[in-house]
Design a protein around this motif. Structure first.
Motif, PDB file in Angstrom:
ATOM      1  N   PHE A 197     -40.984   1.619  12.431  1.00  0.00           N
ATOM      2  CA  PHE A 197     -40.704   0.187  12.357  1.00  0.00           C
ATOM      3  C   PHE A 197     -41.225  -0.394  11.038  1.00  0.00           C
ATOM      4  N   GLN A 198     -42.271   0.244  10.544  1.00  0.00           N
ATOM      5  CA  GLN A 198     -42.841  -0.235   9.285  1.00  0.00           C
ATOM      6  C   GLN A 198     -41.920   0.041   8.105  1.00  0.00           C
ATOM      7  N   THR A 199     -41.155   1.131   8.177  1.00  0.00           N
ATOM      8  CA  THR A 199     -40.329   1.508   7.028  1.00  0.00           C
ATOM      9  C   THR A 199     -38.875   1.039   7.158  1.00  0.00           C
ATOM     10  N   SER A 200     -38.534   0.348   8.250  1.00  0.00           N
ATOM     11  CA  SER A 200     -37.140  -0.064   8.452  1.00  0.00           C
ATOM     12  C   SER A 200     -36.912  -1.504   7.992  1.00  0.00           C
ATOM     13  N   HIS A 201     -35.648  -1.812   7.718  1.00  0.00           N
ATOM     14  CA  HIS A 201     -35.284  -3.178   7.328  1.00  0.00           C
ATOM     15  C   HIS A 201     -34.741  -3.984   8.494  1.00  0.00           C
ATOM     16  N   LEU A 202     -34.060  -3.288   9.394  1.00  0.00           N
ATOM     17  CA  LEU A 202     -33.426  -3.976  10.524  1.00  0.00           C
ATOM     18  C   LEU A 202     -33.703  -3.194  11.793  1.00  0.00           C
ATOM     19  N   CYS A 203     -33.915  -3.909  12.887  1.00  0.00           N
ATOM     20  CA  CYS A 203     -34.080  -3.270  14.198  1.00  0.00           C
ATOM     21  C   CYS A 203     -32.941  -3.731  15.096  1.00  0.00           C
ATOM     22  N   LEU A 204     -32.114  -2.770  15.532  1.00  0.00           N
ATOM     23  CA  LEU A 204     -31.067  -3.096  16.502  1.00  0.00           C
ATOM     24  C   LEU A 204     -31.629  -2.832  17.892  1.00  0.00           C
ATOM     25  N   ILE A 205     -31.547  -3.813  18.765  1.00  0.00           N
ATOM     26  CA  ILE A 205     -31.981  -3.624  20.153  1.00  0.00           C
ATOM     27  C   ILE A 205     -30.717  -3.450  20.988  1.00  0.00           C
ATOM     28  N   ASN A 206     -30.503  -2.223  21.448  1.00  0.00           N
ATOM     29  CA  ASN A 206     -29.219  -1.846  22.066  1.00  0.00           C
ATOM     30  C   ASN A 206     -29.316  -1.842  23.599  1.00  0.00           C
ATOM     31  N   LYS A 207     -28.158  -1.777  24.212  1.00  0.00           N
ATOM     32  CA  LYS A 207     -28.007  -1.720  25.682  1.00  0.00           C
ATOM     33  C   LYS A 207     -28.509  -2.995  26.349  1.00  0.00           C
ATOM     34  N   THR A 208     -28.295  -4.135  25.721  1.00  0.00           N
ATOM     35  CA  THR A 208     -28.771  -5.399  26.304  1.00  0.00           C
ATOM     36  C   THR A 208     -28.065  -5.724  27.619  1.00  0.00           C
ATOM     37  N   ASP A 209     -26.909  -5.079  27.874  1.00  0.00           N
ATOM     38  CA  ASP A 209     -26.220  -5.290  29.160  1.00  0.00           C
ATOM     39  C   ASP A 209     -27.069  -4.782  30.328  1.00  0.00           C
ATOM     40  N   LEU A 210     -28.048  -3.925  30.048  1.00  0.00           N
ATOM     41  CA  LEU A 210     -28.885  -3.372  31.124  1.00  0.00           C
ATOM     42  C   LEU A 210     -30.170  -4.180  31.346  1.00  0.00           C
ATOM     43  N   LEU A 211     -30.353  -5.242  30.573  1.00  0.00           N
ATOM     44  CA  LEU A 211     -31.597  -6.015  30.687  1.00  0.00           C
ATOM     45  C   LEU A 211     -31.939  -6.488  32.106  1.00  0.00           C
ATOM     46  N   PRO A 212     -30.928  -6.881  32.914  1.00  0.00           N
ATOM     47  CA  PRO A 212     -31.273  -7.348  34.267  1.00  0.00           C
ATOM     48  C   PRO A 212     -31.892  -6.250  35.141  1.00  0.00           C
ATOM     49  N   TYR A 213     -31.737  -4.994  34.738  1.00  0.00           N
ATOM     50  CA  TYR A 213     -32.173  -3.896  35.613  1.00  0.00           C
ATOM     51  C   TYR A 213     -33.452  -3.216  35.158  1.00  0.00           C
TER      52      TYR A 213
ATOM     53  N   GLY B  18     -20.007  -4.844  23.772  1.00  0.00           N
ATOM     54  CA  GLY B  18     -19.640  -5.483  22.509  1.00  0.00           C
ATOM     55  C   GLY B  18     -20.463  -6.725  22.203  1.00  0.00           C
ATOM     56  N   GLU B  19     -21.280  -7.126  23.137  1.00  0.00           N
ATOM     57  CA  GLU B  19     -22.113  -8.308  22.939  1.00  0.00           C
ATOM     58  C   GLU B  19     -23.014  -8.120  21.716  1.00  0.00           C
ATOM     59  N   GLY B  20     -23.032  -9.102  20.849  1.00  0.00           N
ATOM     60  CA  GLY B  20     -23.925  -9.061  19.688  1.00  0.00           C
ATOM     61  C   GLY B  20     -23.399  -8.242  18.520  1.00  0.00           C
ATOM     62  N   MET B  21     -22.302  -7.517  18.731  1.00  0.00           N
ATOM     63  CA  MET B  21     -21.818  -6.639  17.653  1.00  0.00           C
ATOM     64  C   MET B  21     -21.356  -7.457  16.446  1.00  0.00           C
ATOM     65  N   GLU B  22     -20.866  -8.687  16.698  1.00  0.00           N
ATOM     66  CA  GLU B  22     -20.420  -9.517  15.578  1.00  0.00           C
ATOM     67  C   GLU B  22     -21.568  -9.784  14.604  1.00  0.00           C
ATOM     68  N   SER B  23     -22.777  -9.980  15.156  1.00  0.00           N
ATOM     69  CA  SER B  23     -23.937 -10.222  14.280  1.00  0.00           C
ATOM     70  C   SER B  23     -24.230  -9.000  13.421  1.00  0.00           C
ATOM     71  N   TRP B  24     -24.091  -7.845  14.045  1.00  0.00           N
ATOM     72  CA  TRP B  24     -24.279  -6.581  13.310  1.00  0.00           C
ATOM     73  C   TRP B  24     -23.236  -6.462  12.203  1.00  0.00           C
ATOM     74  N   TYR B  25     -21.969  -6.799  12.494  1.00  0.00           N
ATOM     75  CA  TYR B  25     -20.930  -6.708  11.469  1.00  0.00           C
ATOM     76  C   TYR B  25     -21.204  -7.707  10.352  1.00  0.00           C
ATOM     77  N   GLN B  26     -21.720  -8.863  10.749  1.00  0.00           N
ATOM     78  CA  GLN B  26     -22.048  -9.877   9.747  1.00  0.00           C
ATOM     79  C   GLN B  26     -23.140  -9.352   8.809  1.00  0.00           C
ATOM     80  N   TRP B  27     -24.125  -8.690   9.425  1.00  0.00           N
ATOM     81  CA  TRP B  27     -25.221  -8.111   8.617  1.00  0.00           C
ATOM     82  C   TRP B  27     -24.660  -7.079   7.635  1.00  0.00           C
ATOM     83  N   LEU B  28     -23.729  -6.265   8.106  1.00  0.00           N
ATOM     84  CA  LEU B  28     -23.116  -5.254   7.235  1.00  0.00           C
ATOM     85  C   LEU B  28     -22.287  -5.909   6.120  1.00  0.00           C
ATOM     86  N   ASN B  29     -21.577  -6.989   6.490  1.00  0.00           N
ATOM     87  CA  ASN B  29     -20.791  -7.698   5.482  1.00  0.00           C
ATOM     88  C   ASN B  29     -21.683  -8.327   4.428  1.00  0.00           C
ATOM     89  N   ASP B  30     -22.795  -8.893   4.884  1.00  0.00           N
ATOM     90  CA  ASP B  30     -23.738  -9.485   3.928  1.00  0.00           C
ATOM     91  C   ASP B  30     -24.281  -8.409   2.992  1.00  0.00           C
TER      92      ASP B  30
END
Lengths: 275, 116
Positions: free
Chosen positions: A214-230, A259-271
């Motif tokens: 985490f110290q050497t990374s620029h971005l942290c993707l938190i995946n599988k958010t659809d499973l958060l309720p469980y 696909g939730e949140g993927m647009e933000s990831w694409y935006q980050w890639l576009n930036d």
């Protein structure tokens, strides 16, 4: 035992395109780079001129070296980086534990944005062509590096893989590192950005347990958010802990499945493309 | 077990430098290693023992110079010893800190014997 990664001596690192059965490269194996011009004398070190003080043992001298042990990898990483910059290729080093959903995330990214981003993929795994086959099926050219028992990719492996990929200008290269939250953190591959992925099915204390990544990374993707309720997973806790290690780390929450949140990831890639 | 890769690099550098120096024997190798370099010293020691077996300097003694990590605070400019990667400033409690020392991973020197 192989000097570099601890694999058996006969073990080869292989570089294969999807559909190739045998080693497409003579591909030897060790990560030693034998080009002549990269023999890195860090010339900032002093050469052994101060050994006038003859040690008592007579011919015994101390030679000051001050040589960075990772210098060779770092030099080759810079060479990769220069190649990427020359062709305006944005290279993303994707690191995580096994099973965080790196490949699923990439499949979706390629299906939805592959043409726009001009994606290429280097897949790093100890064994199998599975991931490269999945990526090719999603629509991007892929090279599979099998490291044998090696626990991380290094700059030499990426150098060899990139030579086979024949990438176009203005493209995006995803380097999916070996699933391992420890060893890959020390090895610069020449990437533009390093992205760490954590999924909500893992413990939310991952940044506390494996802070180096985490110290050497620029971005942290938190995946599988659809499973958060469980699951008992606190996104806030992850962010809070990770920010203590790296206060410049960015976060994007995604579900590669829904696909939730993927647009933000694409935006980050576009930036990133505009940088 | 990336310490094996590190050990392999050390062996390669020592072999090269000993050859350049015309050494007949390597007696000591001094490695500088930061407490936050990401290398586990016990694992490196083990890896070095294995890696050196097939070299001409298998009997060399290795000294590990440990460098204690020090961080500096972006907010209040304090310098403090960082025990781990969670380098919170003890003065102002800020997490906006960066390392000054502690990431070192280098071969400081080798002591060799020459025939002449």
């Amino acid at each position: 035992m192989c000097g570099t990664c601890g694999c058996g001596e006969e073990m080869k690192i292989t570089y294969r395109k999807s559909g190739e059965n045998q080693n497409s490269e003579s591909g030897h194996s060790h990560h030693h780079y034998h080009g002549d011009h990269l023999h890195s004398h860090d010339h900032d070190h002093e050469h052994p001129h101060n050994h006038s003080h003859d040690a008592a043992t007579g011919n015994s001298i101390i030679i000051p070296l001050e040589r960075n042990i990772l210098a060779k990898n770092n030099l080759l990483a810079e060479r990769n980086r220069g190649y990427f910059e020359g062709l305006n290729i944005k290279a993303i080093n994707l690191v995580s534990s096994p099973g965080s959903g790196k490949t699923s995330m990439l499949e979706r990214t390629i299906r939805e944005k592959g043409a726009e981003l001009k994606c290429y993929v280097i897949e790093g795994d100890q064994q199998t062509m599975n991931d490269a086959n999945r990526i090719e099926a999603a629509g991007a050219p892929a090279i599979q590096i099998n490291t044998g028992t090696g626990c991380h990719l290094d700059a030499t492996m990426v150098y060899h893989a990139v030579k086979q990929l024949d990438m176009a200008k203005d493209s995006t290269l995803f380097i999916e590192n070996v699933g391992n939250l420890v060893c890959p953190s020390m090895f610069d591959l020449g990437e533009t950005k390093r992205v760490v992925i954590i999924s909500v099915t893992e413990g939310d204390d991952k940044p506390a347990k494996y802070p180096d990544m985490f110290q050497t990374s620029h971005l942290c993707l938190i995946n599988k958010t659809d499973l958060l309720p469980y699951v008992d997973f606190s996104i806030e806790k992850v962010k809070e802990t990770a920010l203590k290690v790296n206060h410049q780390l960015e976060f994007i929450e995604i579900s590669a499945k829904t696909g939730e949140g993927m647009e933000s990831w694409y935006q980050w890639l576009n930036d990133l493309r505009k940088m | 077990m990336h310490e094996l890769s590190i050990a392999a690099s050390i062996v390669e550098i020592v072999e090269e430098e000993a050859r350049v120096a015309g050494a007949s024997r390597v007696e000591n190798i001094t490695i500088e290693i930061g407490t936050l370099s990401g290398v586990m010293i016990e694992a490196l020691q083990f890896a070095m023992e294995e890696m050196m077996l097939t070299t001409s300097f298998s009997g060399a003694k290795i000294n590990y110079d440990i460098v204690t990590a020090v961080a500096s605070c972006e907010e209040c400019c304090s310098e403090f010893v960082a025990e781990d990667l969670f380098k919170v400033c003890p003065v102002c409690n800020s997490s906006k800190t960066y390392y000054i020392r502690g990431k070192e991973l280098k071969i400081k020197s080798i002591e060799v014997e020459r025939d002449n």
